[in-house]
Design an enzyme around this catalytic site. Structure first.
Site, PDB file in Angstrom:
ATOM      1  N   ARG A   1       6.608  -8.113   1.264  1.00 31.84           N
ATOM      2  CA  ARG A   1       7.473  -7.652   2.372  1.00 31.84           C
ATOM      3  C   ARG A   1       8.122  -8.847   3.060  1.00 31.84           C
ATOM      4  O   ARG A   1       9.304  -8.821   3.418  1.00 31.84           O
ATOM      5  CB  ARG A   1       6.647  -6.845   3.379  1.00 31.84           C
ATOM      6  CG  ARG A   1       7.504  -6.304   4.522  1.00 31.84           C
ATOM      7  CD  ARG A   1       6.647  -5.687   5.612  1.00 31.84           C
ATOM      8  NE  ARG A   1       6.013  -4.478   5.149  1.00 31.84           N
ATOM      9  CZ  ARG A   1       4.937  -3.931   5.721  1.00 31.84           C
ATOM     10  NH1 ARG A   1       4.370  -4.509   6.756  1.00 31.84           N
ATOM     11  NH2 ARG A   1       4.425  -2.820   5.252  1.00 31.84           N
TER      12      ARG A   1
ATOM     13  N   THR B   1      -5.702  -1.787   7.082  1.00 32.59           N
ATOM     14  CA  THR B   1      -5.913  -3.238   7.057  1.00 32.59           C
ATOM     15  C   THR B   1      -7.369  -3.535   7.420  1.00 32.59           C
ATOM     16  O   THR B   1      -7.793  -4.680   7.370  1.00 32.59           O
ATOM     17  CB  THR B   1      -5.003  -3.916   8.104  1.00 32.59           C
ATOM     18  OG1 THR B   1      -5.187  -3.259   9.357  1.00 32.59           O
ATOM     19  CG2 THR B   1      -3.548  -3.845   7.698  1.00 32.59           C
TER      20      THR B   1
ATOM     21  N   LYS C   1       0.849  -1.206   0.000  1.00 33.18           N
ATOM     22  CA  LYS C   1       0.000   0.000   0.000  1.00 33.18           C
ATOM     23  C   LYS C   1       0.887   1.259   0.000  1.00 33.18           C
ATOM     24  O   LYS C   1       0.659   2.166  -0.788  1.00 33.18           O
ATOM     25  CB  LYS C   1      -0.944  -0.006   1.225  1.00 33.18           C
ATOM     26  CG  LYS C   1      -1.929  -1.185   1.187  1.00 33.18           C
ATOM     27  CD  LYS C   1      -2.947  -1.136   2.296  1.00 33.18           C
ATOM     28  CE  LYS C   1      -2.447  -1.617   3.630  1.00 33.18           C
ATOM     29  NZ  LYS C   1      -2.124  -3.052   3.697  1.00 33.18           N
ATOM     30  N   THR C   2       1.885   1.283   0.865  1.00 36.90           N
ATOM     31  CA  THR C   2       2.778   2.449   0.908  1.00 36.90           C
ATOM     32  C   THR C   2       3.548   2.554  -0.403  1.00 36.90           C
ATOM     33  O   THR C   2       3.704   3.646  -0.964  1.00 36.90           O
ATOM     34  CB  THR C   2       3.778   2.304   2.076  1.00 36.90           C
ATOM     35  OG1 THR C   2       3.051   1.981   3.254  1.00 36.90           O
ATOM     36  CG2 THR C   2       4.566   3.574   2.290  1.00 36.90           C
TER      37      THR C   2
ATOM     38  N   ASP D   1      -1.277   6.316   6.826  1.00 36.70           N
ATOM     39  CA  ASP D   1      -1.342   4.884   7.105  1.00 36.70           C
ATOM     40  C   ASP D   1      -2.273   4.644   8.294  1.00 36.70           C
ATOM     41  O   ASP D   1      -2.467   5.557   9.113  1.00 36.70           O
ATOM     42  CB  ASP D   1       0.077   4.386   7.418  1.00 36.70           C
ATOM     43  CG  ASP D   1       0.217   2.895   7.160  1.00 36.70           C
ATOM     44  OD1 ASP D   1      -0.734   2.273   6.658  1.00 36.70           O
ATOM     45  OD2 ASP D   1       1.293   2.349   7.469  1.00 36.70           O
TER      46      ASP D   1
END
Ligand code: ADE
Length: 368
Positions: free
Chosen positions: A255, A196, A102-103, A147
């Site tokens: 990640r 999330t 997302k980032t 975030d």
């Protein structure tokens, strides 16, 4: 690469375009791309949620971003249309399990649009002046990435509404009977929210996003390509089978793939292996207790508790969390999604159930 301080809000509640004084710590904020396309550090890791190590493997352009086809298609069209109109991109909400990019996607959007991306997270926006300071300092068409946006407090949310809709801040000046509302125009900007837990956002906030996109777990082929790309950037000799083995064990999450790859690199370095094959990956990751399907100790504890302690379930989330000493939200948003995806866990109205596939994977007799 600078950590940008927020503008301070004067005692009257009116924002002034000056940095916060040293006595008033600024909200944690990252100036993610000082000059778009200049290769400047987008991420120092200092005071930010973006570890530099992770950043070095991030794709910077949409064309480099592997997987999430639908998301890329939707955003690609929005970028092109926005560029041709010269507007700010519509506000974007990205949701899905952690680690799916997302980032990264927010940074890619900024790069594609040739603007800066300011990065912060909702828990850092505690006081009204934190969010006001950010908003008044945005330049036209810049991105503001928040975030964990589901954790925004109500006051901050209400400041955001007119900002998102009309590029306006409604500020209260003065106190008590002399209080007045003043409107302040701000630059058109794009809010990129990440969460999330999309369901935990209030509907007025959710409804103000023009684009709402879910990030999905990555399939094996995409993960293998992501691992191969990262191996190239880390200058590792990793064959295709080895990349696939990392892909199988990373819970569908880039990640984690990159983290596992670094663990494999360590083992290869210590054992003096130049080329890395599947066997070395399997051994290295088993050493770190990551099994052939990517389950780690937390996953196995959860499934074992269900199977061993409760005959497979159903068991309520809170009961499970208490028995495992975990926070229920972490269990729900971090641990469970991958087990659900694998079909090892089911959520039912009466609680969680471990499936026959989970029994089989853990080496239990499915019929038992
Ligand atoms: N590294 C992490 N996520 C990635 C992605 N989606 N594409 C390419 N490289 C990545």
């Amino acid at each position: 690469m600078a950590i940008v301080s927020s503008a301070a809000v004067s005692g009257s509640g009116v924002p002034a375009r000056r940095p916060a004084s040293p006595a008033e710590p600024a909200p944690r904020l990252l100036d993610a791309s000082a000059q778009p396309g200049d290769g400047a550090d987008r991420d120092t890791g200092v005071g930010s949620d973006l570890p530099q190590r992770e950043d070095s493997l991030r794709p910077r352009r949409l064309a480099e971003y592997i997987g999430q086809r639908e998301l890329k298609q939707v955003l690609g069209i929005a970028i092109e249309a926005t560029r041709s109109r010269g507007d700010a991109l519509d506000h974007v909400l990205l949701y899905g399990p952690p680690g799916l990019g997302k980032t990264t996607m927010a940074l890619v959007l900024a790069e594609e649009l040739g603007v800066r991306c300011r990065i912060t997270s909702a828990p850092a926006l505690e006081r009204p002046r934190d969010i006001v300071g950010l908003l008044v300092n945005l330049q036209p068409r810049e991105l503001l990435f928040i975030d964990e946006i589901h954790r925004l407090n109500r006051v901050a949310e209400e400041i955001l509404y007119p900002a998102m809709e009309d590029c306006r801040l409604d500020l209260t000046v003065g106190k008590g009977t002399t209080a007045r509302t003043r409107s302040l125009e701000i630059a058109p900007f794009t809010l990129v929210g990440a969460t999330t837990r999309a369901g935990a956002l209030s509907s007025p906030l959710r409804d103000r996003f023009g684009l709402i996109q879910r990030l999905e777990f990555y399939d094996l082929g995409d993960l293998q390509a992501i691992v191969a790309r990262a191996a190239g950037l880390l200058e590792l000799q990793l064959d295709a089978e080895a990349a696939l083995e990392v892909a199988r064990r990373c819970r569908g999450t880039p990640r984690i793939a990159n983290r596992l790859l670094r663990r494999v690199r360590d083992v290869a370095a210590v054992r003096g292996h130049g080329a890395i094959g599947q066997q070395l990956v399997a051994e290295s990751l088993s050493l770190h207790r990551v099994d052939a399907r990517g389950l780690d100790a937390s996953d196995r504890r959860l499934l074992t508790l269900l199977l061993d302690g409760h005959g497979g379930g159903p068991v309520g989330l809170d009961t499970l969390a208490a028995a495992l000493g975990e926070d229920p939200t972490t269990l729900e948003t971090v641990v469970e999604p991958y087990l659900l995806q694998l079909g090892f866990l089911q959520r039912t109205p009466r609680g969680r159930i471990a499936t026959d596939a989970a029994r089989e994977h853990l080496g239990w007799d499915a019929a038992a």
